[in-house]
Design a protein around this motif. Structure first.
Motif, PDB file in Angstrom:
ATOM      1  N   ILE A   1       0.845  -1.189   0.000  1.00  0.00           N
ATOM      2  CA  ILE A   1       0.000   0.000   0.000  1.00  0.00           C
ATOM      3  C   ILE A   1       0.878   1.235   0.000  1.00  0.00           C
ATOM      4  O   ILE A   1       1.921   1.276   0.670  1.00  0.00           O
ATOM      5  CB  ILE A   1      -0.990   0.005   1.192  1.00  0.00           C
ATOM      6  N   VAL A   2       0.473   2.230  -0.776  1.00  0.00           N
ATOM      7  CA  VAL A   2       1.194   3.492  -0.927  1.00  0.00           C
ATOM      8  C   VAL A   2       0.295   4.616  -0.413  1.00  0.00           C
ATOM      9  O   VAL A   2      -0.880   4.683  -0.776  1.00  0.00           O
ATOM     10  CB  VAL A   2       1.543   3.744  -2.409  1.00  0.00           C
ATOM     11  N   GLN A   3       0.849   5.476   0.429  1.00  0.00           N
ATOM     12  CA  GLN A   3       0.081   6.634   0.877  1.00  0.00           C
ATOM     13  C   GLN A   3       0.323   7.788  -0.082  1.00  0.00           C
ATOM     14  O   GLN A   3       1.441   8.302  -0.209  1.00  0.00           O
ATOM     15  CB  GLN A   3       0.462   7.061   2.294  1.00  0.00           C
ATOM     16  N   ALA A   4      -0.727   8.183  -0.798  1.00  0.00           N
ATOM     17  CA  ALA A   4      -0.628   9.269  -1.766  1.00  0.00           C
ATOM     18  C   ALA A   4      -2.027   9.713  -2.152  1.00  0.00           C
ATOM     19  O   ALA A   4      -2.991   8.945  -2.049  1.00  0.00           O
ATOM     20  CB  ALA A   4       0.143   8.832  -3.020  1.00  0.00           C
ATOM     21  N   ASP A   5      -2.122  10.951  -2.597  1.00  0.00           N
ATOM     22  CA  ASP A   5      -3.358  11.458  -3.176  1.00  0.00           C
ATOM     23  C   ASP A   5      -3.439  10.943  -4.607  1.00  0.00           C
ATOM     24  O   ASP A   5      -2.497  11.101  -5.384  1.00  0.00           O
ATOM     25  CB  ASP A   5      -3.340  12.990  -3.156  1.00  0.00           C
ATOM     26  N   LEU A   6      -4.529  10.314  -4.962  1.00  0.00           N
ATOM     27  CA  LEU A   6      -4.631   9.718  -6.301  1.00  0.00           C
ATOM     28  C   LEU A   6      -4.461  10.742  -7.413  1.00  0.00           C
ATOM     29  O   LEU A   6      -4.101  10.399  -8.541  1.00  0.00           O
ATOM     30  CB  LEU A   6      -5.955   8.983  -6.450  1.00  0.00           C
ATOM     31  N   ARG A   7      -4.696  12.031  -7.102  1.00  0.00           N
ATOM     32  CA  ARG A   7      -4.517  13.066  -8.119  1.00  0.00           C
ATOM     33  C   ARG A   7      -3.051  13.341  -8.403  1.00  0.00           C
ATOM     34  O   ARG A   7      -2.709  13.911  -9.432  1.00  0.00           O
ATOM     35  CB  ARG A   7      -5.226  14.352  -7.680  1.00  0.00           C
ATOM     36  N   ASP A   8      -2.178  12.918  -7.495  1.00  0.00           N
ATOM     37  CA  ASP A   8      -0.745  13.069  -7.710  1.00  0.00           C
ATOM     38  C   ASP A   8      -0.244  11.807  -8.410  1.00  0.00           C
ATOM     39  O   ASP A   8       0.354  10.922  -7.801  1.00  0.00           O
ATOM     40  CB  ASP A   8      -0.031  13.279  -6.368  1.00  0.00           C
ATOM     41  N   VAL A   9      -0.502  11.744  -9.693  1.00  0.00           N
ATOM     42  CA  VAL A   9      -0.219  10.527 -10.454  1.00  0.00           C
ATOM     43  C   VAL A   9       1.264  10.175 -10.400  1.00  0.00           C
ATOM     44  O   VAL A   9       1.640   9.005 -10.260  1.00  0.00           O
ATOM     45  CB  VAL A   9      -0.694  10.691 -11.913  1.00  0.00           C
ATOM     46  N   ASP A  10       2.125  11.178 -10.492  1.00  0.00           N
ATOM     47  CA  ASP A  10       3.568  10.912 -10.457  1.00  0.00           C
ATOM     48  C   ASP A  10       3.975  10.254  -9.141  1.00  0.00           C
ATOM     49  O   ASP A  10       4.777   9.316  -9.134  1.00  0.00           O
ATOM     50  CB  ASP A  10       4.352  12.212 -10.649  1.00  0.00           C
ATOM     51  N   ALA A  11       3.429  10.757  -8.027  1.00  0.00           N
ATOM     52  CA  ALA A  11       3.776  10.187  -6.725  1.00  0.00           C
ATOM     53  C   ALA A  11       3.350   8.727  -6.635  1.00  0.00           C
ATOM     54  O   ALA A  11       4.065   7.889  -6.075  1.00  0.00           O
ATOM     55  CB  ALA A  11       3.132  10.998  -5.597  1.00  0.00           C
ATOM     56  N   VAL A  12       2.189   8.414  -7.195  1.00  0.00           N
ATOM     57  CA  VAL A  12       1.703   7.034  -7.172  1.00  0.00           C
ATOM     58  C   VAL A  12       2.588   6.132  -8.034  1.00  0.00           C
ATOM     59  O   VAL A  12       3.035   5.059  -7.597  1.00  0.00           O
ATOM     60  CB  VAL A  12       0.247   6.964  -7.664  1.00  0.00           C
TER      61      VAL A  12
END
Length: 265
Positions: free
Chosen positions: A126-137
């Motif tokens: 699992i990754v903690q990130a805002d789905l709108r931050d596609v690069d971070a995901v």
């Protein structure tokens, strides 16, 4: 309720969270008094929303199985929520032990609970990130370790896009562009097509939470999938997406959400 040691120190318990309210509807225990209060207010105006949440979870299982039947063994579950029961990796790995799953959520409790659930499972993270931050995901270490962009990936967005007020087409396109042809998009989404007054009341209540909601029509969701190959039966009420025996109990007179799956050419 989670053990106190499992509660992230920066968790906002005073403002309800969409993920924790959804957990309450599913019968989970990872929610707090503010979440339960909002959930009860939502149920007062939309008594069928709990049934819709269960229909969404049952639809997730069917979509995962459909993806496996198409040969997909990689899943990116974006906005996964709190792992209450019947999660993506449990369904996928039961049928295909080599299936790999990356979950993504911005809710700290979802991540904490997910890490506990996935401990010792090398094929899921699992990754903690805002789905709108596609690069971070997409650039997160665990995403890069588990998902091969040269092979098809099923991108799952269940009960999450209605928390994104801006048009999500470009964001979805960026996710699918990152993976090979044959990748899939599976989604469910709140709609006001069948019960407009009820859904307007629900969205008004969600304005008081960390995750305000927006309903979209069948036409809007169909447009969102333009350029992809829509799988049968198309954009339909969630309980009607390839239902299986026993799923009829999850149907409501006025559906509150749609489901769809589409494939990248």
């Amino acid at each position: 309720m989670p053990e106190r040691s499992q509660i992230p120190h920066d968790l906002d318990l005073d403002r309800p969270s969409g993920a924790r309210v959804h957990d309450y509807f599913l019968g989970g225990g990872s929610n707090f008094s503010s979440d339960r209060e909002l959930a009860r207010r939502v149920l007062a105006v939309a008594p069928d929303i709990r049934l819709d949440a269960l229909a969404n979870r049952a639809c997730l299982h069917r979509v995962v199985r459909a993806c496996l039947e198409l040969g997909v063994r990689q899943f990116l579950d974006v906005g996964c929520g709190i792992p209450t029961f019947g999660t993506t990796h449990q369904t996928a790995q039961q049928l295909a032990p080599d299936a790999r799953v990356v979950y993504v959520d911005s809710e700290p409790l979802a991540v904490t609970q997910g890490e506990l659930l996935l401990e010792g499972n090398p094929g899921a993270a699992i990754v903690q990130a805002d789905l709108r931050d596609v690069d971070a995901v997409l650039t997160a270490d665990r995403t890069r370790q588990l998902l091969d962009p040269a092979e098809p990936v099923a991108v799952l967005m269940f009960s999450v896009l209605h928390f994104i007020p801006e048009p999500p087409a470009a964001m979805i396109g960026r996710y699918l562009d990152a993976f090979a042809p044959g990748s899939l998009l599976g989604l469910t989404h709140l709609t006001a097509d069948h019960a407009p007054q009820t859904v307007r009341a629900v969205c008004a209540l969600l304005d008081d939470s960390q995750h305000p909601g927006i309903a979209r029509s069948r036409a809007e969701l169909t447009d969102l999938l333009a350029g992809l190959d829509l799988l049968d039966p198309g954009v339909v009420p969630t309980a009607d997406w390839r239902p299986e025996p026993g799923d009829s109990d999850l149907r409501t007179e006025a559906p509150l959400s749609y489901a769809a799956v589409a494939r990248k050419p």
